[in-house]
Structure formats: structure tokens, C-alpha cells
Enzyme design. Structure first.
Site, mmCIF file in Angstrom:
data_model
loop_
_atom_site.group_PDB
_atom_site.id
_atom_site.type_symbol
_atom_site.label_atom_id
_atom_site.label_comp_id
_atom_site.label_asym_id
_atom_site.label_seq_id
_atom_site.Cartn_x
_atom_site.Cartn_y
_atom_site.Cartn_z
ATOM 1 N N LYS A 1 -21.891 -8.593 -48.565
ATOM 2 C CA LYS A 1 -20.798 -9.056 -49.426
ATOM 3 C C LYS A 1 -20.388 -10.480 -49.024
ATOM 4 C CE LYS A 1 -16.046 -7.850 -50.758
ATOM 5 N NZ LYS A 1 -14.924 -6.909 -50.575
ATOM 6 N N GLU B 1 -25.759 -10.263 -37.968
ATOM 7 C CA GLU B 1 -26.931 -9.388 -37.794
ATOM 8 C C GLU B 1 -27.846 -9.459 -39.022
ATOM 9 O OE1 GLU B 1 -23.780 -8.456 -37.555
ATOM 10 O OE2 GLU B 1 -23.425 -7.585 -35.582
ATOM 11 N N GLY C 1 -16.349 -3.058 -48.687
ATOM 12 C CA GLY C 1 -17.716 -2.776 -48.241
ATOM 13 C C GLY C 1 -17.985 -1.295 -48.118
ATOM 14 N N ARG C 2 -17.061 -0.557 -47.507
ATOM 15 C CA ARG C 2 -17.283 0.874 -47.279
ATOM 16 C C ARG C 2 -17.090 1.701 -48.540
ATOM 17 N NH1 ARG C 2 -13.189 -1.360 -44.639
ATOM 18 N NH2 ARG C 2 -11.031 -0.681 -45.004
ATOM 19 N N GLU D 1 -12.729 2.889 -40.465
ATOM 20 C CA GLU D 1 -12.415 1.495 -40.810
ATOM 21 C C GLU D 1 -11.221 1.467 -41.781
ATOM 22 O OE1 GLU D 1 -15.411 -1.470 -42.620
ATOM 23 O OE2 GLU D 1 -15.668 -1.776 -40.458
ATOM 24 N N HIS E 1 -27.120 23.091 -31.019
ATOM 25 C CA HIS E 1 -27.868 23.027 -29.747
ATOM 26 C C HIS E 1 -27.470 21.801 -28.951
ATOM 27 C CE1 HIS E 1 -30.382 26.313 -31.238
ATOM 28 N NE2 HIS E 1 -30.302 25.697 -32.404
ATOM 29 N N LYS F 1 -16.222 -10.381 -33.888
ATOM 30 C CA LYS F 1 -17.240 -11.316 -34.404
ATOM 31 C C LYS F 1 -16.988 -12.716 -33.848
ATOM 32 C CE LYS F 1 -17.591 -8.827 -38.840
ATOM 33 N NZ LYS F 1 -17.336 -8.912 -40.302
#
Ligand code: F6P
Length: 560
Positions: free
Chosen positions: A207, A213, A267-268, A353, A384, A522
Site C-alpha cells: 500500500k 522488506e 492493510g489488514r 494490530e 500434539h 521501522k
């Protein structure tokens, strides 16, 4: 685009802990004493019918939550007192509910079909055309060969939603194959190792088009293209999904391959936007449209249904009860449904977030807890790994179990299900229901003693082991049952959790749609980068950071 309605409901509620309904819930909690779900079920044969609700092909069983009718009445009173229905109306009307950034959070507009804003519909049309060309093998690279692999470069909300949707809904043996790469470095190297530049397309999903990254990966894949074929026109092998078209074009993405996002989509919450393009390529436009329709159906349920039958509201309120009044600081989401393995990761970003905040919409410090820590994983493997703690640990953890009545029918996408699949599916359901039952009912020491004795243990041996084998129970859970995992039911499920998240933010009076807390990391990381290559000792930070950086430099003197 339709004009954004003026500001949202300005009335900011009084401090939550002083609200009458909150005080009533606190008093109610004091009367709870040693109530146990085992007894609550024994005393009320209608408990399942009383505390379950259905909508959009989903059944919510919340009868294993630590509630009685009075609890739900008080929680619904709290929702009324917090003006939740008005807040929902603001959200769905596209009002500026993101109060710090002064934006709407209008992800529901992305799935509004014909009622969606014009720009939303035109982007969907462009997505369908692009995905269709790729799926027909009609998109050629610079060498004239058809594109066979698509890499989606993105992280957080630019990856988690589309990767989950592709996993859940894409048919086997699809072409092109879609690969999701989030972290820089090795994950990209491993993906590229099996691909050919001539037949690969890369979608840069960002966005902001500034996430380090993602840009690091984009730069590396551009180098891979340039090394792979002489033509300088590697742009034919790129596309981008972003709100920053200028930066994408400057990187080398052709303008006609840039799919826009808008600042009123978080974004989410962006799976339904062009961020969903890789998922649409993986599952096909018809399936993607079904997913949008499923989410839209949940939006309508959320908008039109009274709180006491409203699935997102019910899940939000029982969550508030467990977190704020029963002291449960974390919660687990455990899908017993192949294809939903990535759901906990998507939910982690969505909830943590959105709800990981400590000041109110007006910037005042909260006097109560907000979002719980969310974690989880696929059910079978979890049994497990961490279910021991869920059953016998000292900290009760509420669990959302998610399962499907019937196996994922991929007949519409690929090979029909075999009988073996039906057996596997029944095992999944048996395990899912057994775990939630034991968490609620527990196993008493009287039960374990009797079992040990009937198994031949002596009195002393039974006394020695009984408490070790007992389960305290009284551990709450929800069970969400989908008819089957389809694009439509996935859309409804994800929208359900989006709205659950919003209702909790309304109860706690926090802004669910900003994420200032991640910006400092950041910035500081950017300031640390050059320190690793400078020969001088690092002294500009706290002693620990300085010590760590200098240690690395000593251990890797040639550190690039
Ligand atoms: O984690 C912070 C964040 O901004 C998320 O909200 C977002 O989904 C992710 O980073 C990626 O951001 P972008 O899509 O701008 O690359």
C-alpha cells in the site's frame, strides 16, 4: 467516488470502567464464584440451543463460554451503553472512523457489488481481466513464453489475506502457480531457485510502496530478471498493487500494470481490494466474487441483525467478558479445517494490530485491558504441541474452534473427495468436539480414580496418579461450524472476525484502524542499518543496543 460522509459519531463515551453496565458486569463476576460449565450444562439441557446462533451458513456455538443468561443480558446492556449500533452504522456508511488518520475504514464497500463505488468496480473489472489472461496462459513475457508462475511480494496485510484465501480456495494443479514471499532474503532465493525469469511474473503488493522488506525483495527480483534475460524490458514481468502509483512506476512497473488501493482501506482489511489479486489469480475470478459475496452477506447480517442474534457482536461481547472480567489475557484460534492453516496468522495481524492499543480515541490512557494476545494453529498439530497447557495449565485460555460439517469439496475445483478424505474429515470433527468438551467439562479426580481402579491400579497407585490425570475444565471456547469451506463461507468467516474486532474496539473506545506502534520500529531499524558497516564503535543508542551492534561487528569484522 461517492463523497465521503462527514465525520463520525462524535460522542465519546464516558470512561468505560465507570459505565453502569461495566460496574454491573464486575458485580456479576463476583457472584460467579465456583460455577462450573459442567454444572451449567447439567442444569440446563437447552444450553446449546440457548447459546448458539446461525448466519450466512455459519453456526456459532458459544454455550461453552463462561456465561449464563444474566451475563449475556449485562453484556448486551454494555453494548447499548457503548452505542455499538451507532458505531456500526458509522463504519458501514464509510464515515471517518479512523480518528487519528481522519479516514474511513470502508473495507465493506469493496464487496458491495453493484452498490460499490465506481472506482472499486472498475478495479475489480481490471483484476478479473488480468487474472483471466494469466489463467488462460495468454499473458506472455518478453521472450514470448506464457507466464506459468506468479510471485506475490508483500508482507503483513499485503500478504496474509491473499495467501490464506489462495490456500483455502485454489484448486490443485492450477496454472499459473502463485507463490507468496514476505520476508526478504532466503524465502525469495528459495522461490526463485525453481522458477524461470521468462515465465515468471512478480506482483509487488505494498500500500505504501515503502516497506523495506518488500522493496528489498523487489530489487532482488529485478536483478534476477535483468540477469535472466537480456531484454531491458523486464517491466512486462511486473505488476503492482499500491496506493503509491508514482513510486511503483519509478521502480519500473508499467502504468497499465499498477492496480490502485485507497487510503480508506487498512492493510489488514485489504484482502477484498486489489491486494486480493494473487488470490484471484490462484482461485479464479468467479471464486473471488463468491468470496466477496460471502463477506457481503456477513456485512448485511452485521448491519441488520439485533445484537442478541448478531454473530460478530456475540463473539465480541463474550470475548470482552473473558478478557476483561475473567482475566484471560490471551486467546487461541484453532481451525480443524484443511485450508485454514493460515487463519491464525491473518487473525493475529487483524486483531493485534487493531486492538493492541492503550489510549482511547481521545488519547486518554485506558483504565482497562484492550485486545488479548491472539495465537493458534491447525487443530490436529496443536493437540500434539500446546493442548496439554490448555487442559492442565494454570492459565485458562479461551479457544475459537473452527470446523466444517463436510469435507472441503474440491469437486468444483479439482479431484472429487475420496472416501479416505471423508474418514479424515470425521476424525477432525471428533477431535475438535472432544477437545472443546474436555476443556469445558474437565475430568474430576473421582473420574480418574475410578478409571485407574477399574484399569487394575491399586488404591495407592490410583491415589498417586489421580490428580495428575484430572482436567480442571471450566475453560471456555466457541465453536464455529461452516457448512463447508468454500470461497463464500471463507468470505463470511473473515468478515465475521473483522466485525468482531470492530465491536470490541467500540466497547473499549479505541481506534481499530491505525498502527502507530509499528512506525517507531521501522524508523529505529533504518537508523541502525548504517551502524553495521561503520568501523567506529556504535555509541549513539542505549547500552544494550550499542553492545549488541558492536558485538556483531567484532564477530563479523567483514560484515558488509
Ligand atoms: O505492520 C505495519 C504495516 O503497515 C501493516 O499495517 C501493513 O499491512 C504492512 O505493514 C505492509 O504495509 P504495505 O502494504 O504498505 O507494504
Amino acid at each position: 467516488m461517492q463523497s465521503m460522509p462527514a465525520g463520525q459519531n462524535k460522542k465519546s463515551p464516558a470512561s468505560l470502567t465507570r459505565a453502569p453496565a461495566w460496574r454491573d458486569l464486575a458485580a456479576h463476576r463476583k457472584t460467579w464464584q465456583d460455577r462450573h460449565l459442567r454444572e451449567l450444562f447439567a442444569a440446563d439441557p437447552q444450553r446449546f440451543e440457548r447459546f448458539s446462533a446461525e448466519a450466512c451458513g455459519l453456526l456459532l456455538d458459544y454455550s461453552k463460554c463462561l456465561v449464563v443468561p444474566e451475563t449475556m443480558d449485562l453484556l448486551l446492556a454494555l453494548a447499548r451503553e457503548r452505542d455499538v449500533e451507532a458505531r456500526i452504522a458509522d463504519l458501514l456508511a464509510g464515515k471517518r472512523v479512523n480518528t487519528t488518520e481522519k479516514r474511513a475504514a470502508w473495507h465493506t464497500a469493496l464487496r458491495a457489488g453493484h452498490a460499490a463505488p465506481r472506482e472499486v468496480r472498475s478495479v475489480l473489472t481490471a483484476m478479473r481481466a488480468f487474472a483471466g489472461t494469466l489463467r488462460e496462459g495468454a499473458l506472455k513475457g518478453v521472450s514470448g513464453r506464457a507466464i506459468r508462475d506468479v510471485i506475490s511480494l508483500g508482507i503483513g496485510g499485503s500478504a496474509l489475506g491473499p495467501a490464506l484465501a489462495a490456500d483455502a480456495c485454489a484448486a490443485d494443479g492450477n496454472t499459473p502457480r502463485v507463490h507468496f514471499v514476505a520476508a526478504p532474503g532466503e524465502p525469495l532465493t528459495r522461490t526463485l531457485a525453481s522458477l524461470e525469469p521468462e515465465t515468471t511474473l512478480v506482483i509487488i503488493q505494498s500500500k505504501s510502496f515503502s516497506t523495506r522488506e518488500t522493496l528489498l525483495n523487489a530489487r532482488d527480483v529485478r536483478t534476477w530478471f535483468q540477469a535472466g534475460f537480456a531484454a531491458s524490458d523486464y517491466g512486462a514481468h511486473f505488476a503492482a498493487v499500491t496506493a503509491n502509483a508514482e513510486a511503483a512506476h519509478a521502480f519500473g512497473v508499467p502504468k497499465e500494470r499498477i492496480f490502485p488501493m485507497w487510503d480508506w482501506v487498512g492493510g489488514r482489511y485489504s484482502l477484498w481490494s486489489a491486494v486480493g489479486l494473487p488470490a484471484m489469480i490462484a482461485m479464479g475470478a468467479d471464486c473471488f466474487d463468491d468470496m466477496l459475496a460471502g463477506a457481503a452477506a456477513m456485512d448485511a447480517h452485521f448491519a441488520e441483525t439485533q445484537p442478541q442474534y448478531n454473530l460478530p457482536v456475540l463473539m465480541a461481547l463474550t470475548g470482552v467478558w473473558h478478557a476483561n472480567f475473567c482475566g484471560m489475557d490471551s486467546r487461541a484460534v484453532v481451525p480443524y479445517c484443511p485450508g485454514l492453516e493460515l487463519l491464525p496468522a491473518w487473525l493475529q495481524q487483524l486483531e493485534m494490530e487493531s486492538l493492541g492499543k492503550s489510549v482511547s480515541r481521545k488519547g486518554k490512557s485506558l483504565r482497562h485491558d484492550s485486545g488479548a494476545v491472539l495465537w493458534g494453529g491447525a487443530g490436529t498439530e496443536g493437540q500434539h504441541a500446546y493442548f496439554q497447557m490448555l487442559h492442565q495449565g494454570t492459565r485458562p485460555v479461551p479457544v475459537d474452534f473452527i470446523a466444517c460439517c463436510s469435507p472441503r469439496s474440491k469437486s468444483s475445483w479439482g479431484t472429487p473427495r475420496s472416501e479416505a478424505d471423508a474418514d479424515t474429515h470425521t476424525l477432525l470433527l471428533a477431535n475438535c468436539f472432544a477437545q472443546s468438551a474436555l476443556l469445558a467439562q474437565g475430568v474430576t479426580t473421582a473420574d480418574t480414580t475410578a478409571a485407574l481402579l477399574s484399569g487394575g491400579a491399586g488404591e495407592r497407585e490410583a491415589a498417586r496418579l489421580a490428580s495428575h490425570q484430572a482436567l480442571p475444565g471450566n475453560r471456555p471456547s466457541n465453536t464455529l461450524l461452516l457448512d463447508a469451506l468454500t470461497p463464500r463461507s471463507l468470505g463470511a468467516l473473515l468478515a465475521l472476525y473483522e466485525h468482531r474486532t470492530f465491536v470490541q474496539s467500540a466497547i473499549w473506545d479505541i481506534n481499530a484502524f491505525d498502527q502507530w506502534g509499528v512506525e517507531h520500529g521501522k524508523t529505529l531499524a533504518d537508523s541502525l542499518l548504517p551502524e553495521f558497516s561503520s568501523p567506529a564503535a556504535t555509541t549513539a543508542h542505549d547500552a544494550s543496543t550499542n553492545g549488541l551492534v558492536n558485538y556483531v561487528k567484532r564477530m563479523n569484522p567483514a560484515n558488509p
